[in-house]
Design an enzyme around this catalytic site. Sequence first.
Site, PDB file in Angstrom:
ATOM      1  N   SER A 238      41.854  27.375  33.640  1.00 16.40           N
ATOM      2  CA  SER A 238      42.109  26.147  32.819  1.00 16.40           C
ATOM      3  C   SER A 238      42.118  24.995  33.664  1.00 16.40           C
ATOM      4  O   SER A 238      42.344  23.890  33.068  1.00 16.40           O
ATOM      5  CB  SER A 238      43.698  26.474  32.092  1.00 16.40           C
ATOM      6  OG  SER A 238      44.667  26.419  33.269  1.00 16.40           O
ATOM      7  N   LYS A 283      52.509  22.821  29.392  1.00 17.99           N
ATOM      8  CA  LYS A 283      51.858  21.909  30.225  1.00 17.99           C
ATOM      9  C   LYS A 283      52.075  20.484  29.879  1.00 17.99           C
ATOM     10  O   LYS A 283      52.146  19.634  30.889  1.00 17.99           O
ATOM     11  CB  LYS A 283      50.289  22.299  30.146  1.00 17.99           C
ATOM     12  CG  LYS A 283      50.146  23.577  30.722  1.00 17.99           C
ATOM     13  CD  LYS A 283      48.605  23.932  30.698  1.00 17.99           C
ATOM     14  CE  LYS A 283      48.167  25.307  31.337  1.00 17.99           C
ATOM     15  NZ  LYS A 283      46.700  25.610  31.481  1.00 17.99           N
TER      16      LYS A 283
END
Length: 341
Positions: A238, A283
């Site tokens: 990611s 996140k």
Amino acid sequence: MNRRIATLVAALVPVLVLGVTGSVVTVPFAALGPGPTYNTLGDVDGVPVVQIDGTDVDPTAGHLNMTTVAVRDQLNLFEAIGFWASGRQGLVPREEVYPPDKSKEEVQEGNQADFEESESSAELAALHHLDLPVSLAVASVAEDGPAAGVLNVGDTLVSVGGSPVATASAVREAVSARAPGDSLDIEYVREGTTQTNAVVLGARPDDASKGYLGVTPEEQPGVPFEVKFNLADVGGPSAGLMFSLAVVDKLSPGELSNGEFVAGTGTIDADGTVGPIGGIPYKLIAAREAGATTFLVPDANCGEAIQNVPDGLRLVRVESLDGAVEALQAIGSGADAPSCT
């Protein structure tokens, strides 16, 4: 009661009923939460996160932070309940993080391999965006394939059927556009010498109506400098988007972040396509707590991001590296950028 809460209750009730000490018995859940963020324009322990040697690098400022998810395993009963009640963490069945058919070490090795692949893709995507040289090498040749005896591993592909090729997808498209039995000219470089040979195409295994060459092309940087990614103990794919943006920022004039605190996430392919990731709520929390005011969100994650966005964090929707660069440039000029809303 949603399914995950019901599963949690079903797993914890037997522990309570049996009267087993909660601090001893582990539960079949893992906790997910905000992990560390890293400025891809900065240093970690005095070493640049993205290091470019062999060419001039444009000065950069501000933040282009990659974000991570912290995973906590082997939780006891009280820890699990504490994480669940915190509002900053989430509990998932442990098998979602560590599949029962794999050891924890195998999962970590797989995550590391994904991370390294994302580094390679990030560099290639940045080079494509900047129109810098990328070569296309033959990574493998099927022993019984049409190209066996014509192409060798390590050959650099130049053109297929008269059309220049710079990406693996360009080769697939050129070959698939022809029919089995067609003769196709392949131009390539071997040991410094350019050669052209014809290959009679076979039938593609998954579609007998399309041509098949029997090689696996692999893109490689064709630049006279080296890009290194110096971030240890991080896994998964990611970070690709933010790594790629850092390379673009360092190799082009101006500042993509406009001197501000930008964070984000997303996988990236060598062609610059940005893909979805997991753990977006955590996140977002990590980015905002670190000081971010703008967060780059893969298009496919926008729905979940909108439901979990912290106050003061602008969500910018991205589908490609080109789009991410354009969005940041728009923000810097005071124009609108694509939003998740």
